[in-house]
Design a protein around this motif. Structure first.
Motif, PDB file in Angstrom:
ATOM      1  N   LEU B  45       5.122  18.127   5.828  1.00 13.96           N
ATOM      2  CA  LEU B  45       3.873  18.875   6.057  1.00 13.96           C
ATOM      3  C   LEU B  45       2.753  17.942   6.529  1.00 13.96           C
ATOM      4  N   VAL B  49       0.534  18.562   9.837  1.00 12.26           N
ATOM      5  CA  VAL B  49      -0.902  18.910   9.834  1.00 12.26           C
ATOM      6  C   VAL B  49      -1.815  17.684   9.777  1.00 12.26           C
ATOM      7  N   ALA B  55      -2.107  19.405   3.775  1.00 13.10           N
ATOM      8  CA  ALA B  55      -0.697  19.273   3.391  1.00 13.10           C
ATOM      9  C   ALA B  55      -0.495  19.693   1.937  1.00 13.10           C
ATOM     10  N   LEU B  58      -0.631  23.468   1.725  1.00 10.34           N
ATOM     11  CA  LEU B  58       0.602  24.052   2.275  1.00 10.34           C
ATOM     12  C   LEU B  58       1.804  23.778   1.379  1.00 10.34           C
ATOM     13  N   ALA B  91       2.926  25.947   8.020  1.00  5.06           N
ATOM     14  CA  ALA B  91       2.097  24.930   8.692  1.00  5.06           C
ATOM     15  C   ALA B  91       1.636  25.430  10.063  1.00  5.06           C
ATOM     16  N   HIS B  94      -1.047  27.966   9.644  1.00  6.06           N
ATOM     17  CA  HIS B  94      -2.280  27.269   9.251  1.00  6.06           C
ATOM     18  C   HIS B  94      -2.954  26.639  10.475  1.00  6.06           C
TER      19      HIS B  94
END
Lengths: 160, 204
Positions: B45, B49, B55, B58, B91, B94
Protein backbone atom coordinates in the motif's frame (compact mmCIF):
# COMPACT_ATOMS: atom_id res chain seq x y z
CA UNK A 1 19.21 -15.68 -37.81
CA UNK A 2 22.64 -14.02 -37.94
CA UNK A 3 24.85 -13.78 -34.87
CA UNK A 4 24.31 -10.00 -34.82
CA UNK A 5 20.52 -10.34 -34.94
CA UNK A 6 20.59 -12.90 -32.18
CA UNK A 7 22.81 -10.66 -30.09
CA UNK A 8 20.38 -7.73 -30.46
CA UNK A 9 17.40 -9.94 -29.67
CA UNK A 10 19.01 -11.49 -26.58
CA UNK A 11 20.09 -8.07 -25.32
CA UNK A 12 16.44 -6.96 -25.43
CA UNK A 13 15.48 -9.95 -23.29
CA UNK A 14 18.06 -9.48 -20.54
CA UNK A 15 15.80 -7.37 -18.31
CA UNK A 16 13.06 -10.00 -18.38
CA UNK A 17 15.70 -12.71 -17.93
CA UNK A 18 16.87 -11.28 -14.60
CA UNK A 19 13.24 -10.69 -13.65
CA UNK A 20 12.54 -14.40 -14.19
CA UNK A 21 9.80 -13.50 -16.65
CA UNK A 22 10.92 -15.50 -19.70
CA UNK A 23 9.52 -18.83 -20.84
CA UNK A 24 11.81 -21.83 -20.27
CA UNK A 25 13.01 -22.08 -23.89
CA UNK A 26 13.76 -18.35 -24.17
CA UNK A 27 15.58 -18.51 -20.86
CA UNK A 28 17.77 -21.36 -22.12
CA UNK A 29 18.63 -19.41 -25.29
CA UNK A 30 19.65 -16.37 -23.24
CA UNK A 31 21.75 -18.51 -20.88
CA UNK A 32 23.51 -20.15 -23.86
CA UNK A 33 24.24 -16.79 -25.43
CA UNK A 34 25.53 -15.31 -22.18
CA UNK A 35 28.09 -18.11 -21.91
CA UNK A 36 29.79 -16.83 -25.05
CA UNK A 37 29.05 -13.09 -25.10
CA UNK A 38 31.02 -10.81 -22.76
CA UNK A 39 29.10 -7.76 -23.91
CA UNK A 40 25.71 -9.21 -22.90
CA UNK A 41 27.21 -10.54 -19.64
CA UNK A 42 28.29 -7.00 -18.75
CA UNK A 43 24.85 -5.70 -19.67
CA UNK A 44 23.30 -8.41 -17.51
CA UNK A 45 25.26 -7.20 -14.50
CA UNK A 46 23.69 -3.77 -14.92
CA UNK A 47 20.20 -5.29 -14.75
CA UNK A 48 21.17 -7.48 -11.80
CA UNK A 49 22.24 -4.41 -9.86
CA UNK A 50 18.77 -2.93 -10.33
CA UNK A 51 16.76 -6.06 -9.56
CA UNK A 52 19.06 -7.08 -6.69
CA UNK A 53 18.61 -3.64 -5.17
CA UNK A 54 14.83 -3.93 -5.46
CA UNK A 55 14.88 -7.33 -3.75
CA UNK A 56 16.98 -5.98 -0.91
CA UNK A 57 14.95 -2.83 -0.25
CA UNK A 58 14.12 -2.64 3.46
CA UNK A 59 10.54 -3.63 4.22
CA UNK A 60 8.65 -0.74 5.83
CA UNK A 61 7.12 -2.12 9.03
CA UNK A 62 3.47 -1.61 9.83
CA UNK A 63 3.37 0.25 13.19
CA UNK A 64 2.41 -1.99 16.12
CA UNK A 65 -0.35 0.39 17.21
CA UNK A 66 -1.82 0.25 13.72
CA UNK A 67 -1.83 -3.53 13.84
CA UNK A 68 -3.64 -3.61 17.19
CA UNK A 69 -6.16 -0.95 16.13
CA UNK A 70 -6.86 -2.74 12.86
CA UNK A 71 -7.17 -6.10 14.54
CA UNK A 72 -9.78 -4.73 16.97
CA UNK A 73 -11.78 -3.16 14.13
CA UNK A 74 -11.60 -6.26 11.94
CA UNK A 75 -12.62 -8.50 14.87
CA UNK A 76 -15.62 -6.28 15.55
CA UNK A 77 -16.55 -6.49 11.87
CA UNK A 78 -16.22 -10.25 11.95
CA UNK A 79 -18.37 -10.51 15.09
CA UNK A 80 -21.05 -8.31 13.54
CA UNK A 81 -21.13 -10.47 10.42
CA UNK A 82 -21.41 -13.60 12.55
CA UNK A 83 -24.33 -12.11 14.44
CA UNK A 84 -26.04 -11.03 11.23
CA UNK A 85 -25.62 -14.52 9.80
CA UNK A 86 -27.05 -16.07 12.98
CA UNK A 87 -29.98 -13.65 12.89
CA UNK A 88 -30.70 -14.54 9.28
CA UNK A 89 -30.75 -18.24 10.12
CA UNK A 90 -33.05 -17.68 13.12
CA UNK A 91 -35.36 -15.50 11.01
CA UNK A 92 -35.52 -18.12 8.26
CA UNK A 93 -36.36 -20.84 10.78
CA UNK A 94 -39.05 -18.64 12.35
CA UNK A 95 -40.63 -17.96 8.96
CA UNK A 96 -40.63 -21.68 8.13
CA UNK A 97 -42.15 -22.45 11.52
CA UNK A 98 -44.82 -19.77 11.07
CA UNK A 99 -45.78 -21.16 7.69
CA UNK A 100 -45.91 -24.69 9.09
CA UNK A 101 -48.15 -23.56 11.95
CA UNK A 102 -50.36 -21.56 9.58
CA UNK A 103 -50.80 -24.42 7.14
CA UNK A 104 -51.27 -27.04 9.82
CA UNK A 105 -53.58 -24.78 11.82
CA UNK A 106 -56.42 -24.80 9.35
CA UNK A 107 -57.25 -28.55 9.31
CA UNK A 108 -56.67 -28.72 13.09
CA UNK A 109 -59.00 -25.76 13.60
CA UNK A 110 -61.67 -27.37 11.43
CA UNK A 111 -61.29 -30.72 13.14
CA UNK A 112 -61.37 -29.23 16.64
CA UNK A 113 -64.30 -26.91 16.06
CA UNK A 114 -66.21 -28.92 13.50
CA UNK A 115 -69.07 -29.76 15.87
CA UNK A 116 -69.34 -26.23 17.25
CA UNK A 117 -69.31 -24.64 13.81
CA UNK A 118 -72.08 -26.91 12.63
CA UNK A 119 -74.14 -25.85 15.67
CA UNK A 120 -73.54 -22.20 14.82
CA UNK A 121 -74.36 -22.98 11.18
CA UNK A 122 -70.96 -21.73 9.93
CA UNK A 123 -70.32 -23.32 6.56
CA UNK A 124 -67.06 -24.20 4.85
CA UNK A 125 -66.80 -20.96 2.83
CA UNK A 126 -67.10 -18.82 5.96
CA UNK A 127 -64.41 -20.77 7.86
CA UNK A 128 -62.12 -20.47 4.83
CA UNK A 129 -62.61 -16.69 4.71
CA UNK A 130 -62.04 -16.40 8.45
CA UNK A 131 -58.86 -18.36 8.09
CA UNK A 132 -57.57 -16.15 5.23
CA UNK A 133 -58.38 -12.94 7.12
CA UNK A 134 -56.74 -14.28 10.27
CA UNK A 135 -53.60 -15.38 8.40
CA UNK A 136 -53.31 -12.14 6.41
CA UNK A 137 -53.69 -10.09 9.58
CA UNK A 138 -51.02 -12.12 11.36
CA UNK A 139 -48.53 -11.82 8.50
CA UNK A 140 -49.26 -8.10 8.11
CA UNK A 141 -48.56 -7.52 11.81
CA UNK A 142 -45.39 -9.63 11.63
CA UNK A 143 -44.17 -7.84 8.49
CA UNK A 144 -44.81 -4.41 10.03
CA UNK A 145 -42.88 -5.40 13.15
CA UNK A 146 -39.96 -6.63 11.01
CA UNK A 147 -39.86 -3.36 9.04
CA UNK A 148 -39.99 -1.29 12.22
CA UNK A 149 -37.21 -3.34 13.80
CA UNK A 150 -35.09 -3.01 10.69
CA UNK A 151 -35.58 0.79 10.58
CA UNK A 152 -34.67 1.02 14.25
CA UNK A 153 -31.52 -1.01 13.66
CA UNK A 154 -30.47 1.21 10.75
CA UNK A 155 -31.02 4.27 12.89
CA UNK A 156 -28.84 2.79 15.65
CA UNK A 157 -26.05 2.09 13.14
CA UNK A 158 -26.16 5.67 11.87
CA UNK A 159 -25.78 6.91 15.43
CA UNK A 160 -22.77 4.64 15.98
CA UNK B 1 -2.37 -17.75 -20.73
CA UNK B 2 -5.52 -19.34 -19.34
CA UNK B 3 -3.64 -22.59 -18.79
CA UNK B 4 -0.82 -20.88 -16.94
CA UNK B 5 -3.24 -18.97 -14.72
CA UNK B 6 -5.16 -22.18 -14.01
CA UNK B 7 -1.90 -23.86 -12.98
CA UNK B 8 -1.32 -21.09 -10.45
CA UNK B 9 -4.76 -21.76 -8.92
CA UNK B 10 -4.18 -25.48 -8.90
CA UNK B 11 -0.77 -25.03 -7.30
CA UNK B 12 -2.45 -23.29 -4.42
CA UNK B 13 -5.07 -25.93 -3.75
CA UNK B 14 -3.34 -26.80 -0.50
CA UNK B 15 -5.41 -24.05 1.10
CA UNK B 16 -4.15 -22.45 4.23
CA UNK B 17 -5.93 -23.73 7.35
CA UNK B 18 -6.16 -20.18 8.70
CA UNK B 19 -8.07 -19.07 5.59
CA UNK B 20 -10.56 -21.93 6.00
CA UNK B 21 -10.98 -21.14 9.70
CA UNK B 22 -11.54 -17.48 8.95
CA UNK B 23 -14.24 -18.41 6.44
CA UNK B 24 -16.00 -20.15 9.33
CA UNK B 25 -15.74 -16.91 11.32
CA UNK B 26 -12.84 -17.80 13.63
CA UNK B 27 -11.36 -14.54 15.04
CA UNK B 28 -8.06 -16.25 15.93
CA UNK B 29 -7.58 -17.10 12.27
CA UNK B 30 -8.00 -13.43 11.38
CA UNK B 31 -5.28 -12.50 13.88
CA UNK B 32 -3.01 -15.21 12.44
CA UNK B 33 -3.45 -14.00 8.88
CA UNK B 34 -3.01 -10.37 9.89
CA UNK B 35 0.24 -11.16 11.68
CA UNK B 36 1.47 -13.07 8.65
CA UNK B 37 0.61 -10.49 6.00
CA UNK B 38 0.75 -7.19 7.88
CA UNK B 39 4.15 -5.96 6.67
CA UNK B 40 3.63 -7.14 3.10
CA UNK B 41 0.26 -5.46 2.76
CA UNK B 42 1.51 -2.30 4.42
CA UNK B 43 4.56 -2.18 2.12
CA UNK B 44 2.44 -2.76 -0.97
CA UNK B 45 0.00 0.00 0.00
CA UNK B 46 2.86 2.34 0.82
CA UNK B 47 4.40 1.72 -2.60
CA UNK B 48 1.06 2.53 -4.24
CA UNK B 49 -0.02 5.63 -2.31
CA UNK B 50 3.42 6.75 -1.03
CA UNK B 51 2.05 8.53 2.03
CA UNK B 52 2.34 6.53 5.30
CA UNK B 53 -0.83 8.10 6.74
CA UNK B 54 -2.82 7.03 3.67
CA UNK B 55 -1.22 3.60 3.70
CA UNK B 56 -2.21 3.13 7.35
CA UNK B 57 -5.79 4.14 6.61
CA UNK B 58 -5.95 1.75 3.66
CA UNK B 59 -4.34 -1.00 5.73
CA UNK B 60 -7.26 -0.77 8.16
CA UNK B 61 -9.80 -0.71 5.37
CA UNK B 62 -8.20 -3.73 3.73
CA UNK B 63 -8.51 -5.94 6.82
CA UNK B 64 -12.05 -4.77 7.54
CA UNK B 65 -12.88 -5.65 3.93
CA UNK B 66 -11.26 -9.06 4.44
CA UNK B 67 -13.52 -9.67 7.46
CA UNK B 68 -16.53 -8.61 5.37
CA UNK B 69 -15.74 -10.55 2.22
CA UNK B 70 -13.94 -13.67 3.39
CA UNK B 71 -17.07 -15.82 2.99
CA UNK B 72 -17.20 -14.92 -0.68
CA UNK B 73 -13.57 -16.02 -1.15
CA UNK B 74 -13.38 -19.10 -3.35
CA UNK B 75 -11.01 -21.50 -1.59
CA UNK B 76 -9.91 -22.99 -4.90
CA UNK B 77 -8.28 -19.65 -5.68
CA UNK B 78 -5.07 -17.97 -4.61
CA UNK B 79 -5.49 -16.17 -1.27
CA UNK B 80 -2.44 -13.93 -1.78
CA UNK B 81 -3.78 -12.67 -5.12
CA UNK B 82 -7.25 -12.15 -3.60
CA UNK B 83 -5.84 -10.21 -0.64
CA UNK B 84 -3.58 -8.01 -2.75
CA UNK B 85 -6.43 -7.36 -5.20
CA UNK B 86 -8.60 -6.13 -2.31
CA UNK B 87 -5.81 -3.83 -1.13
CA UNK B 88 -5.13 -2.60 -4.67
CA UNK B 89 -8.78 -1.81 -5.37
CA UNK B 90 -9.02 0.22 -2.17
CA UNK B 91 -5.80 2.07 -2.98
CA UNK B 92 -6.94 2.89 -6.52
CA UNK B 93 -10.32 4.14 -5.23
CA UNK B 94 -8.48 6.27 -2.70
CA UNK B 95 -6.16 7.74 -5.35
CA UNK B 96 -9.09 8.45 -7.69
CA UNK B 97 -11.01 10.23 -4.93
CA UNK B 98 -8.04 12.16 -3.70
CA UNK B 99 -6.59 13.29 -7.00
CA UNK B 100 -7.38 11.57 -10.29
CA UNK B 101 -4.03 12.60 -11.78
CA UNK B 102 -2.17 10.63 -9.10
CA UNK B 103 -3.15 7.44 -10.89
CA UNK B 104 -0.81 8.58 -13.65
CA UNK B 105 1.99 8.80 -11.13
CA UNK B 106 3.21 12.26 -10.23
CA UNK B 107 6.27 12.29 -8.05
CA UNK B 108 5.06 14.82 -5.52
CA UNK B 109 3.07 14.18 -2.35
CA UNK B 110 1.21 16.37 0.12
CA UNK B 111 3.94 16.09 2.71
CA UNK B 112 7.16 14.95 1.09
CA UNK B 113 8.95 14.89 4.42
CA UNK B 114 6.80 12.00 5.55
CA UNK B 115 7.14 9.69 2.59
CA UNK B 116 8.36 6.12 2.26
CA UNK B 117 11.80 7.43 1.31
CA UNK B 118 12.10 9.64 4.37
CA UNK B 119 11.22 6.62 6.50
CA UNK B 120 14.06 4.66 4.99
CA UNK B 121 16.48 7.52 5.53
CA UNK B 122 15.48 8.14 9.10
CA UNK B 123 16.06 4.58 10.20
CA UNK B 124 18.48 3.96 13.07
CA UNK B 125 22.14 4.36 12.08
CA UNK B 126 24.26 1.20 12.08
CA UNK B 127 27.81 0.21 11.02
CA UNK B 128 29.45 1.98 8.10
CA UNK B 129 28.57 -0.75 5.58
CA UNK B 130 24.98 -0.67 6.64
CA UNK B 131 24.93 3.07 6.14
CA UNK B 132 26.29 2.70 2.63
CA UNK B 133 23.75 0.00 1.83
CA UNK B 134 21.04 2.19 3.29
CA UNK B 135 22.20 5.09 1.16
CA UNK B 136 22.01 2.92 -1.95
CA UNK B 137 18.59 1.65 -0.88
CA UNK B 138 17.54 5.25 -0.29
CA UNK B 139 18.56 6.22 -3.83
CA UNK B 140 16.73 3.26 -5.24
CA UNK B 141 13.63 4.06 -3.17
CA UNK B 142 13.72 7.66 -4.46
CA UNK B 143 13.95 6.39 -8.03
CA UNK B 144 11.15 3.86 -7.42
CA UNK B 145 8.93 6.53 -5.94
CA UNK B 146 9.38 8.76 -8.95
CA UNK B 147 7.98 6.09 -11.29
CA UNK B 148 4.34 6.04 -12.36
CA UNK B 149 1.89 3.94 -10.34
CA UNK B 150 1.68 1.19 -12.98
CA UNK B 151 5.46 0.74 -12.83
CA UNK B 152 5.74 0.92 -9.04
CA UNK B 153 3.13 -1.73 -8.48
CA UNK B 154 4.48 -4.24 -10.98
CA UNK B 155 8.01 -3.84 -9.57
CA UNK B 156 6.97 -4.23 -5.96
CA UNK B 157 4.81 -7.26 -6.74
CA UNK B 158 7.62 -8.98 -8.64
CA UNK B 159 10.69 -8.10 -6.59
CA UNK B 160 9.44 -7.34 -3.10
CA UNK B 161 6.41 -9.64 -2.90
CA UNK B 162 8.17 -12.15 -5.15
CA UNK B 163 4.97 -13.05 -6.92
CA UNK B 164 5.03 -15.10 -10.10
CA UNK B 165 4.15 -13.34 -13.33
CA UNK B 166 0.84 -15.23 -13.49
CA UNK B 167 -0.04 -14.15 -9.95
CA UNK B 168 0.74 -10.53 -10.80
CA UNK B 169 -1.55 -10.85 -13.82
CA UNK B 170 -4.34 -11.95 -11.47
CA UNK B 171 -3.80 -9.05 -9.06
CA UNK B 172 -3.61 -6.46 -11.84
CA UNK B 173 -6.38 -8.15 -13.85
CA UNK B 174 -4.28 -7.94 -17.01
CA UNK B 175 -2.90 -10.54 -19.44
CA UNK B 176 0.50 -12.09 -18.71
CA UNK B 177 1.96 -10.45 -21.83
CA UNK B 178 0.94 -7.02 -20.53
CA UNK B 179 2.58 -7.73 -17.18
CA UNK B 180 5.82 -8.67 -18.94
CA UNK B 181 5.88 -5.58 -21.14
CA UNK B 182 5.08 -3.40 -18.12
CA UNK B 183 7.82 -5.10 -16.13
CA UNK B 184 10.34 -4.48 -18.91
CA UNK B 185 9.33 -0.84 -19.29
CA UNK B 186 9.45 -0.28 -15.52
CA UNK B 187 12.93 -1.80 -15.14
CA UNK B 188 14.21 0.23 -18.08
CA UNK B 189 12.86 3.46 -16.59
CA UNK B 190 14.24 2.65 -13.16
CA UNK B 191 17.67 1.84 -14.55
CA UNK B 192 17.70 5.01 -16.61
CA UNK B 193 16.90 7.11 -13.53
CA UNK B 194 19.59 5.38 -11.48
CA UNK B 195 22.23 5.71 -14.20
CA UNK B 196 21.48 9.27 -15.21
CA UNK B 197 20.58 10.46 -11.73
CA UNK B 198 17.37 11.93 -13.12
CA UNK B 199 15.03 11.74 -10.18
CA UNK B 200 12.29 13.85 -11.70
CA UNK B 201 8.86 12.87 -12.79
CA UNK B 202 8.67 9.99 -15.21
CA UNK B 203 5.48 9.07 -16.96
CA UNK B 204 4.61 5.84 -18.66
Amino acid sequence: MSRLDEHAEIREQLALFVAGALEADAESRVALHLATCADCSAELEGWQLVTGGLRRLPTPQAPAALFERTRALAMAQLAEHREQRRNRIVLTLLILFSWAVTLAGWPIFRFATGGLLSLLDVNFRQTWLLFVVFSAGTWLAGGSAAVLLSLGRQHERRLV
Amino acid sequence: MAASIASVWEGRLGIDAAVLQLRRGDPDALATLMARYQHRIYRYLLRLVRQPADAEDLFQQTWIRVAEKIRSFDTSRNFDAWLFTLARNLALDHLRRRRPSSLEGSSGGDSPEDTMVSRLRSADPGPFEQLLARERAGRLAVALESLPLSCREVLTLRFEEEMKIEEIALVLATPVATVKSRLYRSLAQLRQILETGAGGEVRA
